[in-house]
Motif scaffolding. Sequence first.
Motif, PDB file in Angstrom:
ATOM      1  N   VAL A 189      41.662  40.314  58.127  1.00  0.00           N
ATOM      2  CA  VAL A 189      42.924  40.931  57.706  1.00  0.00           C
ATOM      3  C   VAL A 189      43.729  41.382  58.923  1.00  0.00           C
ATOM      4  O   VAL A 189      44.939  41.156  59.016  1.00  0.00           O
ATOM      5  CB  VAL A 189      42.657  42.107  56.747  1.00  0.00           C
ATOM      6  N   MET A 257      40.832  39.732  46.756  1.00  0.00           N
ATOM      7  CA  MET A 257      41.118  41.103  46.352  1.00  0.00           C
ATOM      8  C   MET A 257      40.585  42.097  47.381  1.00  0.00           C
ATOM      9  O   MET A 257      41.176  43.164  47.566  1.00  0.00           O
ATOM     10  CB  MET A 257      40.548  41.368  44.966  1.00  0.00           C
ATOM     11  N   HIS A 259      40.498  41.362  50.610  1.00  0.00           N
ATOM     12  CA  HIS A 259      41.521  41.244  51.649  1.00  0.00           C
ATOM     13  C   HIS A 259      42.756  42.079  51.311  1.00  0.00           C
ATOM     14  O   HIS A 259      43.286  42.809  52.160  1.00  0.00           O
ATOM     15  CB  HIS A 259      41.940  39.779  51.812  1.00  0.00           C
ATOM     16  N   ASP A 260      43.239  41.967  50.073  1.00  0.00           N
ATOM     17  CA  ASP A 260      44.461  42.674  49.688  1.00  0.00           C
ATOM     18  C   ASP A 260      44.266  44.189  49.726  1.00  0.00           C
ATOM     19  O   ASP A 260      45.156  44.932  50.146  1.00  0.00           O
ATOM     20  CB  ASP A 260      44.920  42.235  48.289  1.00  0.00           C
ATOM     21  N   TRP A 261      43.102  44.645  49.282  1.00  0.00           N
ATOM     22  CA  TRP A 261      42.844  46.093  49.315  1.00  0.00           C
ATOM     23  C   TRP A 261      42.819  46.585  50.754  1.00  0.00           C
ATOM     24  O   TRP A 261      43.406  47.629  51.065  1.00  0.00           O
ATOM     25  CB  TRP A 261      41.517  46.408  48.629  1.00  0.00           C
ATOM     26  N   ALA A 263      44.332  45.266  53.292  1.00  0.00           N
ATOM     27  CA  ALA A 263      45.704  45.227  53.799  1.00  0.00           C
ATOM     28  C   ALA A 263      46.495  46.435  53.317  1.00  0.00           C
ATOM     29  O   ALA A 263      47.255  47.052  54.085  1.00  0.00           O
ATOM     30  CB  ALA A 263      46.382  43.930  53.377  1.00  0.00           C
ATOM     31  N   ASP A 264      46.346  46.795  52.048  1.00  0.00           N
ATOM     32  CA  ASP A 264      47.033  47.983  51.520  1.00  0.00           C
ATOM     33  C   ASP A 264      46.643  49.225  52.302  1.00  0.00           C
ATOM     34  O   ASP A 264      47.491  50.052  52.670  1.00  0.00           O
ATOM     35  CB  ASP A 264      46.690  48.185  50.044  1.00  0.00           C
ATOM     36  N   ARG A 270      50.011  42.025  52.148  1.00  0.00           N
ATOM     37  CA  ARG A 270      48.856  41.427  51.483  1.00  0.00           C
ATOM     38  C   ARG A 270      48.757  39.938  51.816  1.00  0.00           C
ATOM     39  O   ARG A 270      49.751  39.210  51.696  1.00  0.00           O
ATOM     40  CB  ARG A 270      48.953  41.600  49.969  1.00  0.00           C
ATOM     41  N   TRP A 272      47.338  37.765  50.010  1.00  0.00           N
ATOM     42  CA  TRP A 272      47.431  37.017  48.753  1.00  0.00           C
ATOM     43  C   TRP A 272      48.289  37.812  47.760  1.00  0.00           C
ATOM     44  O   TRP A 272      47.783  38.345  46.775  1.00  0.00           O
ATOM     45  CB  TRP A 272      46.041  36.762  48.176  1.00  0.00           C
ATOM     46  N   PRO A 273      49.606  37.901  47.984  1.00  0.00           N
ATOM     47  CA  PRO A 273      50.457  38.787  47.168  1.00  0.00           C
ATOM     48  C   PRO A 273      50.580  38.368  45.710  1.00  0.00           C
ATOM     49  O   PRO A 273      50.972  39.168  44.872  1.00  0.00           O
ATOM     50  CB  PRO A 273      51.807  38.717  47.878  1.00  0.00           C
ATOM     51  N   LEU A 282      46.222  47.172  41.989  1.00  0.00           N
ATOM     52  CA  LEU A 282      45.013  46.469  42.404  1.00  0.00           C
ATOM     53  C   LEU A 282      43.761  47.207  41.946  1.00  0.00           C
ATOM     54  O   LEU A 282      42.801  46.592  41.473  1.00  0.00           O
ATOM     55  CB  LEU A 282      45.011  46.299  43.922  1.00  0.00           C
TER      56      LEU A 282
END
Length: 337
Positions: A189, A257, A259-261, A263-264, A270, A272-273, A282
Amino acid sequence: MTSPTASTGPTAESSEVGRVVIVGAGDLGARIGRLLRSAGRAVDGWKRDPSTLPEGFGRVAADLTRGSELPELPEDTAAVVFCPTAGARSAARYRAVYRDGLRALLERADRLGGRSGRRVRMVLVSSTAVHGGEEGLIDETSPLHPNTPTGEVLAETEQLLRSDDSVESVVLRLAGIYGPGRRRLLDQVLGGGFGAAAELTGTAQASTAGSLGTDPWKISNRIHVDDAAAAAAAMVTASERPSVLLGVDELPVPVGMVHDWLADELGLPRPWPHLIPEGVALDQVLHTGREDPLWSATPAHGRAVNGAALHRFLGGLRHPDFRSGYAPMLEKPAADD
């Protein structure tokens, strides 16, 4: 494969308290040893360079690739934890370290048993890679189905242990270990080299699978290194324990998910937006994932490892999912005065 037997939990100490030998005492092995020392056990660490072992460990130089030169087990050995690292992801190296190394160690355990009249408990730290060819939800009753050469060697190593009646065999199959010093997903990330982040920065061409070969819908299974160590230590000390446990946390989810968490939490875009519906939090999706680990209503695929037996055995995990485990790794150090 037989189902794991019922356990009274790791608080029920083995009636025979003796020395524990950690074979392959790297980072994980040292953590296991510290827990066992805190429980009052004498601990020896076997590794090629034992000078790096923590204070209080018995330090023994041992190279598993030189099986004939391994030392004999101490006379007061009650248990052995076999948790080496191969050093290279090749079948030949895995075979030399895991299968052949374990065979040499079993010969020594057999000789010790012949002298003492008791069996040594042998805890093999294996990997869920032995289930690599499986799809869907798996547990301790699932057949071994490795789909890589190294996974095949680990399956052979497990079979070697189970076939030896001279020891009390225990197998702990760990999913992907993360924690201090194990930052692969976090570094992905931060690097921003895949998914939408790569497209924004121009560092790589984004695609459905991502520029790092990452498929955001592939289910990811993991366990924090502290919980992995606690599981192995408990399998040494518990008077009653399953013969096989899967070491994984409570939340197998698509890796995108995770990765996105991350990033947040880091304040980054993100990767994978479009992974979750617009306007849906999320954490709300992750809560649903806890109840439905296969994500049957989504394109999620792969194997979801059910760690319920381990969670019951330990009475819960220190880090039930990646949010708990990664949070301390995201904390910024305090500014100097």
